[in-house]
Scaffold this active site. Structure first.
Site, PDB file in Angstrom:
ATOM      1  N   LYS B  79       0.792  -1.216  -0.067  1.00 10.29           N
ATOM      2  CA  LYS B  79      -0.043   0.012   0.077  1.00 10.29           C
ATOM      3  C   LYS B  79       0.914   1.256   0.033  1.00 10.29           C
ATOM      4  O   LYS B  79       2.027   1.369   0.876  1.00 10.29           O
ATOM      5  CB  LYS B  79      -0.837  -0.063   1.185  1.00 10.29           C
ATOM      6  N   SER B 154      -9.892   1.685   2.505  1.00 11.97           N
ATOM      7  CA  SER B 154      -8.967   2.586   1.636  1.00 11.97           C
ATOM      8  C   SER B 154      -8.146   1.497   1.069  1.00 11.97           C
ATOM      9  O   SER B 154      -7.285   2.293   0.110  1.00 11.97           O
ATOM     10  CB  SER B 154      -8.190   3.565   2.626  1.00 11.97           C
ATOM     11  N   SER B 178      -9.820  -0.570   6.626  1.00 12.47           N
ATOM     12  CA  SER B 178      -9.368  -0.504   5.517  1.00 12.47           C
ATOM     13  C   SER B 178      -8.618  -1.942   4.808  1.00 12.47           C
ATOM     14  O   SER B 178      -8.438  -1.689   3.501  1.00 12.47           O
ATOM     15  CB  SER B 178      -8.303   0.530   5.406  1.00 12.47           C
TER      16      SER B 178
END
Lengths: 99, 486
Positions: B79, B154, B178
Site C-alpha cells: 500500500k 482504503s 481498510s
C-alpha cells in the site's frame, strides 16, 4: 436538534488547520459538516458519567531507553526532499512578520 | 499452472525445490500486473527494476541455501502509505505525488530481510480516508469482479491487486476497516492485527492510535505466513508489544471442535443485503458442522462505534496531517507567498482532496475550545465502553463472527456525493480499531455475483486463534479460491 455549522465557522476552522479555502468551498462544506456533526450528536445518548476516557490502546507502560547517540540519516540525505534549501538549511519566506 | 495464481505456500515450495526461479515467478507476476492494470488500476507505481534485482538476490539466497524464509523470492505489492526508500510513496495524494522517502518503514525492512520481492505500490483513498478508493487523489481503482464497481477502501489497490493476481501477496493498512472491507469486496483474505503487533514506523500516519498494517493474501495460511514475518517489537515504535511473535502455523490445523463462536446480535439488523445475510448464516452453519458451539452475544454500544471512530479519526488526522506544509518535503506552492503561512495555505489547498479537507477541518472543530468536551472527550469515553464490550463478549466465547459490510461492492460514483453515506459503509468494521482487537476477513460467498466477506474478531494478541478458525473454514469451503474473469 440540528446543529448548523455556518460558513464563518468553516472559515475559522480552515484557518486553524492552515488550509486556504474559497467562499464556494466554505458553503459546500458548511452543509456537509452540519449533517455529519448532527449524526455524531447521537453520542449524547450515552451515559458516560463515571467512565474514564481511553488514553492508551495497547501498552499502558511508559517506554524508556538509554539516551545513546546512534547513527541516523545524514544531513545531506535529509535535506534532499526540501523544496528549497540553502547551505544545508530549509529555506522559507518570512516567518515572523510585522503583524 | 499459471505462476501468477500461486499461493505463497505453493510458490515457496517450487522455489525451494528449484523447480522455478524467483526471477521467473517475478517476471510472470510483473507481466500479469502490467496486462490487467489498464482495467483495474491497482498500482500507483510498478517497480520492475527493483523487483528483478530483488528476485535475483533471492535466487542467490536459495541457491546457497542461506537464510531462506517462506517469503524468499515471493513477489508482493505494498500500500502506498508505507515508506519505501528510493521508491515513490504517494499516499495517493497530490501533496506527495513526487515524494521519494529517504528511509524504509520497519515493515519494508522486514520484508526485504525475509527476501520478499517488491513489485509495486498500490492505490488507496488519499491518506487512507475513504471506503471505495474514489478519494484517491490520483485515479480510481476498479473491482476485478465488476469493473463498474469499487474495490472498497482504503486499501482498495492492495485488495484489487490480490484479487486480480497482480501480486502473490499484498500489504494493506487498516485504520477502521481498510483491510477487511476491501478484502470482502474483492474476495481476498486479510487481517487487521492487534494494535501494536506490527510496527508503524515509516507508515504515513492517519490515526496513530488506530493504524494497523496487515497482509492481504489468497488464503488464511498465507496470511499467517506474512504476519509472522512483519510482526514484532520495534524500538522505533514504542506502541509495539514487546511480546514474542508466535509461530502462527503451529496450531493452524487444530480442530475447532468444542470452541465457542459468538454472534454479536447488533451486527444483524435491518439494512443488510439479503445475499450477504444468507452467506453469513451459511458460514455460521458451516462452523456448527465443524463442531463449534454457537452463542449469541451482545456488543451493546455498537451503534456508537461509527461516531466514536470518525470523531477520533478527525481529531488525530488533523494533527497528523499538519506535517504537510510545503516546506520540508512534498508539494510546495509558494507563488507570491509573502510569508511562510501563505505557503501552508496554498500548498494544503492545492495538495489535499476534498475528503482530507473535510476531515482535518472537522478534527479542528472537534478539538476546538467549546467543543472538546462534547466531541473529542466524549468519544474517548465511549471508546472505553466499546473496548469493554469486546472484553466482556470475548470472556464468554473464543471468537466473534460478523459481516465486513452490509452490502457487496457498490458502483463507482454511487456514494461520492454524500460523505455521511460513504461513512456508513464502514459500520461493521470500525469498532475493532478503537478497541484494538484483531480481526481476520475472509471470503464467505457471493450475492448477485459479487463477493461477500466475513470477519472473525479475537482477543488482544490472539491472532493464532483467528488463523486456526479461519483456516478450518477454508479447509471445507472454496469461496477463497474463486477468481474473477479478466
Amino acid at each position: 436538534m440540528t446543529q448548523t455549522i455556518d460558513t464563518n465557522t468553516v472559515k475559522h476552522v480552515a484557518t486553524l488547520v492552515r488550509l486556504g479555502i474559497s467562499e464556494e468551498e466554505a458553503q459546500k462544506f458548511s452543509g456537509q459538516f452540519s449533517s455529519i456533526i448532527d449524526y455524531f450528536n447521537m453520542l449524547n445518548e450515552v451515559d458516560t458519567e463515571n467512565v474514564t476516557p481511553a488514553s492508551d490502546i495497547a501498552n499502558a507502560e511508559n517506554v524508556l531507553r538509554e539516551d545513546v547517540v546512534k547513527p541516523s540519516m545524514s544531513h545531506e540525505e535529509f535535506i534532499k526532499n526540501a523544496p528549497k534549501s540553502e547551505r544545508g538549511y530549509v529555506k522559507v519566506p518570512t516567518v515572523l512578520g510585522e503583524e | 499452472m499459471q505462476l501468477h495464481n500461486l499461493t505463497i505456500r505453493e510458490a515457496s515450495e517450487l522455489l525451494t525445490s528449484k523447480k522455478i526461479s524467483s526471477v521467473e515467478l517475478t517476471q510472470a507476476v510483473l507481466q500479469r500486473a502490467h496486462d490487467v492494470d489498464d482495467k483495474i488500476k491497482s498500482y500507483v507505481t510498478i517497480t520492475d527494476d527493483v523487483a528483478l534485482e530483488q528476485a535475483k538476490q533471492a535466487d542467490e539466497r536459495i541457491a546457497k541455501g542461506e537464510n531462506v524464509t517462506p517469503l524468499t523470492g515471493i513477489p508482493f505489492a505494498m500500500k502506498d502509505c508505507i515508506s519505501t526508500r528510493g521508491v515513490r510513496t504517494t499516499c495517493s495524494s497530490k501533496i506527495l505525488e513526487d515524494y521519494v522517502p529517504q528511509y524504509n518503514a520497519t515493515v519494508t525492512n522486514k520484508l526485504a530481510d525475509s527476501g520478499a520481492v517488491l513489485v509495486g505500490k498500490t492505490n488507496m483513498d488519499e491518506f487512507g480516508m475513504g471506503s471505495s478508493c474514489e478519494n484517491s487523489g490520483l485515479f480510481n481503482t476498479h473491482n476485478p469482479w465488476d469493473l463498474d464497481r469499487v474495490p472498497g477502501g482504503s486499501s482498495g489497490g492492495s485488495a484489487a491487486a490480490m484479487s486480480a493476481s497482480q501480486a502473490t501477496f499484498t500489504i494493506g493498512e487498516d485504520t477502521g476497516g481498510s483491510v477487511r472491507m476491501p478484502a470482502g469486496f474483492c474476495n481476498v483474505t486479510g487481517i487487521k492485527p492487534t494494535y501494536g503487533r506490527v510496527s508503524r514506523y515509516g507508515l504515513i500516519s492517519l490515526v496513530s492510535s488506530f493504524d494497523c498494517i496487515g497482509p492481504m493474501t489468497r488464503d488464511v495460511y498465507d496470511c499467517a505466513t506474512v504476519l509472522e514475518a512483519i510482526a514484532g517489537h520495534d524500538e522505533k515504535d514504542s506502541t509495539t508489544y514487546n511480546a514474542p511473535v508466535p509461530q502462527y502455523h503451529q496450531n493452524i490445523n487444530k480442530s475447532v471442535k468444542g470452541m465457542k463462536l459468538g454472534i454479536p446480535k447488533e451486527y444483524f439488523v435491518a439494512g443488510m443485503e439479503a445475499g450477504v445475510e444468507s452467506s453469513i448464516q451459511e458460514a455460521i452453519r458451516t462452523y456448527e458442522k465443524l463442531g463449534m458451539e454457537i452463542h449469541e452475544v451482545s456488543l451493546p454500544n455498537t451503534k456508537y462505534a461509527l461516531p466514536v471512530y470518525y470523531l477520533l479519526l478527525f481529531a488525530e488526522a488533523s494533527s497528523n496531517l499538519a506535517r504537510f506544509d510545503g516546506t520540508r518535503f512534498g508539494l510546495s506552492v509558494s507563488e507570491n507567498a509573502k510569508d511562510v503561512i501563505d505557503i501552508y495555505l496554498q500548498t494544503r489547498h492545492e495538495g489535499f482532496g476534498d475528503e482530507v479537507k473535510r476531515r482535518i477541518m472537522l478534527g479542528a472543530y472537534a478539538l476546538s475550545a467549546g467543543y472538546y468536551d462534547a466531541y473529542y472527550l466524549k468519544a474517548q469515553k465511549v471508546r472505553t465502553l466499546l473496548r469493554q464490550d469486546f472484553e466482556l463478549a470475548l470472556s464468554s466465547v473464543d471468537i466473534l463472527l460478523a459481516p465486513t459490510c452490509p452490502t457487496t461492492a457498490f458502483k463507482l460514483g454511487e456514494k461520492t456525493n454524500d460523505p455521511l453515506e460513504m461513512y456508513l459503509s464502514d459500520i461493521y468494521v470500525v469498532a475493532t480499531n478503537p478497541a484494538g482487537v484483531p480481526a481476520l476477513a475472509l471470503p464467505c460467498g457471493f450475492s448477485n455475483n459479487m463477493p461477500v466477506g466475513m470477519q472473525l474478531i479475537g482477543k488482544h494478541l490472539d491472532e493464532q486463534t483467528l488463523f486456526q478458525v479461519g483456516n478450518a473454514y477454508q479447509q471445507v469451503t472454496d469461496w477463497h479460491k474463486q477468481q474473477p474473469n479478466l
